[in-house]
Design a protein around this motif. Structure first.
Motif, PDB file in Angstrom:
ATOM      1  N   TYR A 166      -5.064  -9.215  -0.641  1.00  0.00           N
ATOM      2  CA  TYR A 166      -4.636  -8.006  -1.320  1.00  0.00           C
ATOM      3  C   TYR A 166      -5.417  -6.664  -0.970  1.00  0.00           C
ATOM      4  CZ  TYR A 166      -3.274  -4.953  -5.469  1.00  0.00           C
ATOM      5  OH  TYR A 166      -2.924  -3.853  -6.220  1.00  0.00           O
ATOM      6  N   VAL A 167      -6.979  -6.586  -1.008  1.00  0.00           N
ATOM      7  CA  VAL A 167      -7.507  -5.593  -0.658  1.00  0.00           C
ATOM      8  C   VAL A 167      -7.327  -5.194   0.838  1.00  0.00           C
ATOM      9  CG1 VAL A 167      -8.998  -5.424  -2.558  1.00  0.00           C
ATOM     10  CG2 VAL A 167      -9.740  -6.663  -0.491  1.00  0.00           C
ATOM     11  N   GLN A 168      -7.400  -6.246   1.578  1.00  0.00           N
ATOM     12  CA  GLN A 168      -7.110  -6.092   3.236  1.00  0.00           C
ATOM     13  C   GLN A 168      -5.889  -5.646   3.644  1.00  0.00           C
ATOM     14  OE1 GLN A 168      -8.888  -9.503   5.165  1.00  0.00           O
ATOM     15  NE2 GLN A 168     -10.908  -9.000   4.787  1.00  0.00           N
TER      16      GLN A 168
ATOM     17  N   ASN B 149       0.623  -1.104   0.008  1.00  0.00           N
ATOM     18  CA  ASN B 149      -0.262   0.000  -0.016  1.00  0.00           C
ATOM     19  C   ASN B 149       0.787   1.223   0.191  1.00  0.00           C
ATOM     20  OD1 ASN B 149       1.016  -0.293   2.701  1.00  0.00           O
ATOM     21  ND2 ASN B 149      -0.911  -0.310   3.555  1.00  0.00           N
ATOM     22  N   GLN B 150       1.970   1.098  -0.444  1.00  0.00           N
ATOM     23  CA  GLN B 150       3.066   2.303  -0.684  1.00  0.00           C
ATOM     24  C   GLN B 150       2.359   3.315  -1.448  1.00  0.00           C
ATOM     25  OE1 GLN B 150       5.412   2.710   1.324  1.00  0.00           O
ATOM     26  NE2 GLN B 150       6.975   4.143   0.540  1.00  0.00           N
ATOM     27  N   PRO B 151       2.067   4.473  -1.148  1.00  0.00           N
ATOM     28  CA  PRO B 151       1.317   5.199  -2.202  1.00  0.00           C
ATOM     29  C   PRO B 151       2.228   5.770  -3.390  1.00  0.00           C
ATOM     30  CG  PRO B 151       0.861   6.008   0.017  1.00  0.00           C
ATOM     31  CD  PRO B 151       2.244   5.244   0.181  1.00  0.00           C
TER      32      PRO B 151
ATOM     33  N   LYS C  37     -17.911   5.246   7.161  1.00  0.00           N
ATOM     34  CA  LYS C  37     -18.960   5.767   6.364  1.00  0.00           C
ATOM     35  C   LYS C  37     -18.735   5.639   4.846  1.00  0.00           C
ATOM     36  CE  LYS C  37     -22.197   7.590   9.293  1.00  0.00           C
ATOM     37  NZ  LYS C  37     -22.213   8.906  10.460  1.00  0.00           N
ATOM     38  N   LEU C  38     -17.547   5.332   4.604  1.00  0.00           N
ATOM     39  CA  LEU C  38     -16.998   5.135   3.198  1.00  0.00           C
ATOM     40  C   LEU C  38     -16.608   3.621   3.071  1.00  0.00           C
ATOM     41  CD1 LEU C  38     -16.014   5.872   0.425  1.00  0.00           C
ATOM     42  CD2 LEU C  38     -13.768   6.390   1.408  1.00  0.00           C
ATOM     43  N   GLN C  39     -17.249   2.941   2.015  1.00  0.00           N
ATOM     44  CA  GLN C  39     -16.945   1.456   1.760  1.00  0.00           C
ATOM     45  C   GLN C  39     -16.293   1.335   0.565  1.00  0.00           C
ATOM     46  OE1 GLN C  39     -17.386  -1.386   3.531  1.00  0.00           O
ATOM     47  NE2 GLN C  39     -16.113  -2.168   2.004  1.00  0.00           N
ATOM     48  N   MET C  40     -15.040   0.919   0.703  1.00  0.00           N
ATOM     49  CA  MET C  40     -14.187   0.609  -0.682  1.00  0.00           C
ATOM     50  C   MET C  40     -14.564  -0.772  -1.247  1.00  0.00           C
ATOM     51  SD  MET C  40     -12.329   3.177  -1.709  1.00  0.00           S
ATOM     52  CE  MET C  40     -10.960   2.372  -2.808  1.00  0.00           C
ATOM     53  N   LEU C  41     -14.902  -0.862  -2.648  1.00  0.00           N
ATOM     54  CA  LEU C  41     -15.144  -2.081  -3.361  1.00  0.00           C
ATOM     55  C   LEU C  41     -13.809  -2.210  -4.550  1.00  0.00           C
ATOM     56  CD1 LEU C  41     -18.950  -2.272  -3.628  1.00  0.00           C
ATOM     57  CD2 LEU C  41     -17.553  -3.192  -1.700  1.00  0.00           C
ATOM     58  N   PHE C  42     -13.348  -3.025  -4.517  1.00  0.00           N
ATOM     59  CA  PHE C  42     -12.360  -3.484  -5.674  1.00  0.00           C
ATOM     60  C   PHE C  42     -13.030  -4.558  -6.457  1.00  0.00           C
ATOM     61  CE2 PHE C  42      -8.569  -5.267  -7.439  1.00  0.00           C
ATOM     62  CZ  PHE C  42      -8.030  -4.165  -7.949  1.00  0.00           C
ATOM     63  N   ILE C  43     -13.430  -4.385  -7.818  1.00  0.00           N
ATOM     64  CA  ILE C  43     -13.765  -5.350  -8.532  1.00  0.00           C
ATOM     65  C   ILE C  43     -12.873  -5.754  -9.767  1.00  0.00           C
ATOM     66  CG2 ILE C  43     -15.463  -5.945 -10.381  1.00  0.00           C
ATOM     67  CD1 ILE C  43     -17.314  -3.976  -9.073  1.00  0.00           C
ATOM     68  N   THR C  44     -12.446  -7.076  -9.399  1.00  0.00           N
ATOM     69  CA  THR C  44     -11.331  -7.666 -10.372  1.00  0.00           C
ATOM     70  C   THR C  44     -11.989  -8.029 -11.849  1.00  0.00           C
ATOM     71  OG1 THR C  44      -9.820  -9.567 -10.738  1.00  0.00           O
ATOM     72  CG2 THR C  44     -11.578 -10.187  -9.609  1.00  0.00           C
TER      73      THR C  44
ATOM     74  N   ALA D  49      -5.064   3.737  -6.790  1.00  0.00           N
ATOM     75  CA  ALA D  49      -6.481   3.934  -6.391  1.00  0.00           C
ATOM     76  C   ALA D  49      -6.552   3.187  -4.882  1.00  0.00           C
ATOM     77  CB  ALA D  49      -7.476   3.288  -7.335  1.00  0.00           C
ATOM     78  N   LEU D  50      -6.322   2.328  -4.661  1.00  0.00           N
ATOM     79  CA  LEU D  50      -6.524   1.677  -3.100  1.00  0.00           C
ATOM     80  C   LEU D  50      -6.068   2.602  -2.175  1.00  0.00           C
ATOM     81  CD1 LEU D  50      -6.650  -2.302  -4.032  1.00  0.00           C
ATOM     82  CD2 LEU D  50      -8.709  -1.052  -3.258  1.00  0.00           C
ATOM     83  N   SER D  51      -4.751   2.780  -2.170  1.00  0.00           N
ATOM     84  CA  SER D  51      -3.956   3.749  -1.265  1.00  0.00           C
ATOM     85  C   SER D  51      -4.950   5.167  -1.378  1.00  0.00           C
ATOM     86  CB  SER D  51      -2.693   4.022  -1.778  1.00  0.00           C
ATOM     87  OG  SER D  51      -1.964   3.013  -1.761  1.00  0.00           O
ATOM     88  N   ARG D  52      -5.352   5.510  -2.377  1.00  0.00           N
ATOM     89  CA  ARG D  52      -6.210   6.881  -2.230  1.00  0.00           C
ATOM     90  C   ARG D  52      -7.294   6.737  -1.507  1.00  0.00           C
ATOM     91  NH1 ARG D  52      -8.763   9.249  -7.892  1.00  0.00           N
ATOM     92  NH2 ARG D  52      -9.719   7.346  -7.341  1.00  0.00           N
TER      93      ARG D  52
END
Ligand SMILES: [Cu+2]
Lengths: 161, 196
Positions: free
Chosen positions: B116-118, A144-146, B95-102, B78-81
């Motif tokens: 990966y996402v966790q 997760n390194q930005p 109150k923000l839920q991130m969803l990553f769709i492969t 995008a995930l780091s963001r």
């Protein structure tokens, strides 16, 4: 401090006369760590050539295939493509970083864990067509390194002249 | 009709109109997608094989991104963001839920997707489905993806836009890949404040 660095540089230059005209300097080399089963990742660094040069190939024992990729956005679509060579204009720092170029390590032989050192061998070709190799060790940064900046700097050495 | 009466009527009419007209629509940093019917009836499997829908995230803003695990650049960015946006939301982070769709279900196993996402945030959810269902879902969002051979393997071209749903589960925003976290956090706050 600056004096100290220049003295160190001088000593280094004397100690390695072959490196007195090091052609390419490599800074902040890092690779993005992976999770198990993840087969590819990217490596990033900053390259500065003292004379016009280009990177013609990169290889690594960590991956079956290593390529230089360019990432581009076209109509909000992310595309990445292998490039045949990466130009290094004299004196100009070329950044391999998210949003631009990266080294693509494909079919990794093992998970890359945080703190691992991933060896990369860069083949650099000068204007005169002479090829030289450069050994780089990329430190694995968290997944997760930005935009990831490695802490240490390293000087690329040209073992063969 | 005398001009006085006409004037009074006009004033009454204006007063009525302004009282009845809805408040100014909120302004966003992201592209406003309000009214666009993307992803209707969205359902997809998570890393544990459980079916997930948008209804279960009622009350939360959902930010959805399409990508793949072998992606070295735009996907982890995008995930780091998303992590950065959550931090900027402070007390409202949950109150923000991130969803990553492969878009690469053939290589991205459910276990790999989950870990990966966790690695970015334990609350992030990775979603995966069959090759056919993935194509249908991407199409329902007008999301493009394609395999591109490289070496003896392949990479994927894919849309790098994130989609944002309001706490009522309606599609509201399309977020460009390079929109900075503070501007996204401001949009999320606007959605939290203006929905219901
Ligand atoms: Cu790549």
């Amino acid at each position: 401090m600056i004096k100290l660095i220049s003295v160190a540089a001088l000593i280094a230059a004397m100690a390695f006369p072959a490196c007195a005209q090091v052609q390419v300097q490599v800074d902040d080399a890092w690779v993005r760590a992976t999770v198990p089963q993840q087969k590819s990742t990217g490596a990033f660094m900053r390259l500065t050539a003292h004379g016009d040069a280009r990177v013609v190939s990169i290889s690594s024992p960590a991956a079956a295939v290593t390529e230089i990729h360019e990432m581009k956005m076209e109509n909000d679509i992310m595309k990445m493509r292998a490039v045949q060579a990466l130009d290094l204009p004299a004196g100009q720092a070329v950044e391999l970083k998210p949003g631009g170029y990266h080294v693509m390590l494909i079919n990794l032989k093992a998970q890359v864990k945080e703190g691992d050192m991933v060896p990369l061998t860069l083949v650099v070709e000068g204007k005169d067509g002479k090829r030289e190799t450069l050994e780089v060790h990329a430190t694995a940064k968290p997944l997760n390194q930005p935009q990831g900046q490695a802490m240490q700097h390293q000087q690329g050495h040209m073992p063969k002249h | 009709m005398s001009s006085v009466v006409r004037g009074v009527l006009a004033m009454v009419l204006i007063a009525l109109l302004s009282a009845c007209s809805p408040p100014e629509p909120p302004r966003f940093n992201s592209a406003d997608m309000t009214g666009v019917e993307y992803g209707n009836g969205f359902r997809m499997l998570d890393g544990d094989g459980r079916e997930r829908t948008l209804e279960e995230f009622q009350g939360k803003v959902v930010m959805m991104f399409f990508g793949f695990l072998q992606c070295p650049d735009v996907c982890p960015t995008a995930l780091s963001r998303g992590v950065a946006v959550r931090e900027l939301l402070g007390a409202d982070a949950d109150k923000l839920q991130m969803l990553f769709i492969t878009v690469d279900p053939e290589r991205d196993t459910p276990e790999a997707l989950k870990s990966y996402v966790q690695r970015f945030d334990p609350s992030f959810i990775g979603l995966r489905d069959t090759v056919e269902r993935t194509a249908e879902i991407a199409k329902s969002f007008n999301v493009f993806y394609a395999k591109v051979p490289t070496g003896d393997s392949y990479t994927m071209d894919h849309t790098a836009t994130s989609f944002v749903f309001d706490p009522d589960g309606r599609l509201r925003l399309a977020v460009a890949h390079n929109l900075p976290p503070d501007l996204i956090a401001a949009d999320v706050k606007t959605l939290l404040a203006t929905t219901r």
